[in-house]
Design an enzyme around this catalytic site. Structure first.
Site, PDB file in Angstrom:
ATOM      1  N   LYS A  43       4.981  17.283 -17.218  1.00 20.39           N
ATOM      2  CA  LYS A  43       3.620  17.627 -17.655  1.00 20.39           C
ATOM      3  C   LYS A  43       2.577  16.699 -17.052  1.00 20.39           C
ATOM      4  CE  LYS A  43       2.657  15.862 -21.514  1.00 20.39           C
ATOM      5  NZ  LYS A  43       3.795  15.610 -22.350  1.00 20.39           N
TER       6      LYS A  43
ATOM      7  N   GLU B 230       7.461  25.964 -16.012  1.00 23.53           N
ATOM      8  CA  GLU B 230       7.451  26.431 -17.401  1.00 23.53           C
ATOM      9  C   GLU B 230       7.803  25.313 -18.375  1.00 23.53           C
ATOM     10  OE1 GLU B 230       6.366  28.387 -19.984  1.00 23.53           O
ATOM     11  OE2 GLU B 230       7.031  30.120 -18.834  1.00 23.53           O
TER      12      GLU B 230
ATOM     13  N   LYS C 265      -1.675  19.245 -21.881  1.00 25.83           N
ATOM     14  CA  LYS C 265      -1.106  20.600 -21.920  1.00 25.83           C
ATOM     15  C   LYS C 265      -2.201  21.661 -21.850  1.00 25.83           C
ATOM     16  CE  LYS C 265       2.972  19.105 -24.457  1.00 25.83           C
ATOM     17  NZ  LYS C 265       3.469  18.772 -25.813  1.00 25.83           N
TER      18      LYS C 265
ATOM     19  N   GLY D 198      12.252  18.715 -26.877  1.00 23.84           N
ATOM     20  CA  GLY D 198      13.675  18.559 -27.133  1.00 23.84           C
ATOM     21  C   GLY D 198      14.509  18.913 -25.914  1.00 23.84           C
TER      22      GLY D 198
END
Lengths: 431, 431
Positions: free
Chosen positions: A107, A131, A207, A304
């Site tokens: 990210k 993704e 994000k 996660g």
């Protein structure tokens, strides 16, 4: 069956998840990919490190030499799961230049250098898929790039950070203050030992910068995002919100209009009927408004090892099919729009204000007067007796420009009838 | 810029939406597609029909001869939005055979003939895309085929029918009985004049057959889906549900386990904390459980001209990029699994039972006795005084096999202490 060879850079939490998923679901993945997916090499920092928990077949393909992946002509796809923006950036750039396709979960790198990397990918005809870099298992990048591709998207908002949503959910459910809830989140492994990036909203800001760039077809940078964290939210705000028919969530929000683009992260009162209001705990959700599809929401696990691995392998499978079909046909950069970024002080919204005042006649009228002088119109007001000679006033305003709101608050803070100014939180919804 | 030429079959609600979207968002769509998307011909039944509301540029490309599309070598993509399973099936088959890619919104055709059509597409190397055929703007086909492709999916459940969800939401919100709510839905245009396909659950059954086939990689047919509609749900069931912490929704549900695959549509008690419990009105949602991604939910508009057009054009854009990139690389049929379908009577779940009984001593014990004799164990029970000499008993059971449940109910219905048997509704959740 053709083979697709993968070099993976990094074997941390996510890398371990990818290796495990490839091993557990390998037969399924090969069928879906239409090719045999072979994990050929894995780059690690310290090859001598003790790794007794790592299976033998994985230990056998470790290397500490990036060239073993980047310069190996047999490697088709590079999976980058090492994180950071220095070495990772260099490796991804080299991989693209060497005509390898790249799947990344990074990210920070995409938020800061996405534009450069897409340009590199375009030059070499490689694909760069990411993704996994935003909200892990929530397929928001694919939905924006493909399913909703023909729509004009006017708004994308979401709960993009699991740590802060866990803390706010716990404050509300267990009636605890922020500091207690943070402590429990840290004890439970839901917050990092240094939670600043999460609780200050910076993680969500990166994000939304990525998502808004895709949604609005223009480059929106991290610095364009106004960011306010959850550290100022107190239990009594959450309780007043409930009383008034709202829940407080940390919302990343980007709007596209004729005036320009507005991008922000801040706590927000969400009406209880809104789909985002019920997204609790570590779950994330992204809510999209567009001209044809209308309202769409995607909900799932935003972090996660397994959810992130799921997203990485979704991209790998799509790439493998494209390679098998004779061409990589992925949408690269689509930033063909240019639009002004709206300055935060010019953004318009409704507000919730809470303050402790002297319990004497005329106080409310004086405060309402100051608000009125600044063009702030009151939608609803609640006044309650507080301890001693004080009262608590809670106001919801109509739509107002942020700078007017802030000017009036500065004035109110200086009034001698105000004991303590409590909170100023934005409220979702139009008048 | 390369051109991609489209032939559209049908100009009803959805076809009109597609034409409008191409005209309104054409510049955006061309940029996303990387090609100029040109609507070349539109097949209509009656070319002489008065169409003053249709723009001149659309009227100019109408034809009543299917060969103008199917045999035109310049047409790359056929959009099928005429509906039905006779002519549409024949045309789609011919289009695929003629090596044209097909995008369809036809749920009935895909549910009944999807397997045959995929075989045809495979033979000719064409793509058959059908996102619009299930839940319109909700990108569930793409998410199942791509984003979650590497996952083992264990369950897919959803609110797949807007009409029934609107009726149930209205019953709950306005405290009205089914017949009144249905009438209002018809008045408001939310239910068709013959609503049987919706309220009996058949529409949802076709959709879950398609989705479960993709999710579980095996062919599940409409006939494999046990179907029960909402006509038996009464307001008092909805009120008891609320009291017990549930909401009643018409849920299409498919589970994959070692025992086999279970697929059903029926009213279900959903716990209020479950993400599906808050999906209201005409909105649809699909909830997916998988081994790596965990829980995912997709929410949006499941019907309507614009949301369906959005899905059609999402597929067209993806196809255009594939054609531009040199190859169509879409996942076709992935039904490589074979698994037994679990007979409905062998399915296991919790149940809600409501009945009106004589208000005399020992009644509850007798009923509990019959349940116990059939292996039905009680989780909770509420007994309330009803009118006159009667009482109402509401029971939630533990997990039990459906045939045991039905046997015990048959016995209970024959007891002279039972005035009237009210409802039997399944309850989501394990013991």
């Amino acid at each position: 069956m053709k083979s697709i060879r993968i070099g993976m850079m990094g074997l941390g939490t996510v890398g371990g998840g990818v290796a495990a998923m490839l091993s557990e679901n390998g037969v399924l993945i090969d069928k879906k990919a239409g090719s045999g997916i072979i994990l050929e090499k894995i780059l690690v920092k310290d090859i001598a490190k003790e790794r007794s928990d790592v299976p033998q077949n994985i230990r056998a393909i470790l290397t500490d030499n990036p060239a073993d992946i980047l310069d190996d002509p047999n490697i088709d796809i590079v999976i980058e799961v090492m994180g950071g923006t220095k070495e990772a950036l260099e490796f991804v750039r080299t991989a693209l230049r060497n005509k390898k396709h790249v799947v990344t979960a990074n990210k920070d790198m995409m938020a800061a250098y996405g534009g450069d990397l897409f340009a590199e990918a375009d030059r070499s005809g490689s694909a760069l898929l990411f993704e996994a870099s935003v909200c892990a298992a929530i397929p928001v990048v694919d939905v924006l790039k493909h399913s909703l591709a023909g729509n004009r998207i006017s708004r994308i908002m979401g709960i993009l950070n699991g740590t802060t949503n866990y803390i706010l959910t716990m404050m509300s459910g267990e009636k605890s203050e922020y500091s207690q809830a943070l402590e429990k989140a840290m004890d439970g492994g839901y917050a990092e030992s240094d939670p600043a990036d999460d609780v200050m909203g910076r993680d969500a800001a990166r994000k939304i910068a990525i998502l808004a760039s895709i949604a609005f077809n223009m480059r929106i940078k991290y610095e364009d995002v106004f960011t306010e964290g959850i550290t100022g939210v107190s239990l009594c705000d959450i309780e007043y919100a409930a009383e008034l028919g709202y829940r407080i969530k940390l919302i990343a929000d980007a709007k596209f209009s004729d005036e320009g683009v507005e991008a922000r992260v801040n706590p927000l009162f969400i009406p209880t009927g809104h789909p985002l209001s019920n997204v609790d705990g570590v779950f994330n959700a992204v809510y999209i408004e567009s001209d044809m599809a209308g309202e769409t929401m995607l909900y799932g696990k935003g972090a996660g090892a397994k959810p992130t691995a799921s997203a990485v392998l979704g991209d790998v499978i799509a790439l493998a099919r494209a390679i098998g079909g004779g061409g990589a046909v992925f949408t690269g950069c689509t930033c063909f729009n240019e639009k002004m970024i709206v300055a935060p002080e010019n953004a318009v919204s409704r507000f919730y204000i809470r303050m402790n005042v002297k319990d004497s006649p005329g106080v409310l009228s004086k405060i309402a007067g100051v608000l009125g002088d600044h063009g702030v119109s009151i939608y609803s007001v609640v006044q309650k007796k507080a301890q001693g000679q004080s009262a608590e006033i809670v106001i919801i305003t109509h739509m107002v420009m942020e700078k007017n709101m802030l000017d009036s608050i500065a004035k109110i803070k200086g009034m001698d009838i105000v004991n303590e100014f409590g909170s100023l939180i934005r409220v979702e919804g139009e008048d």
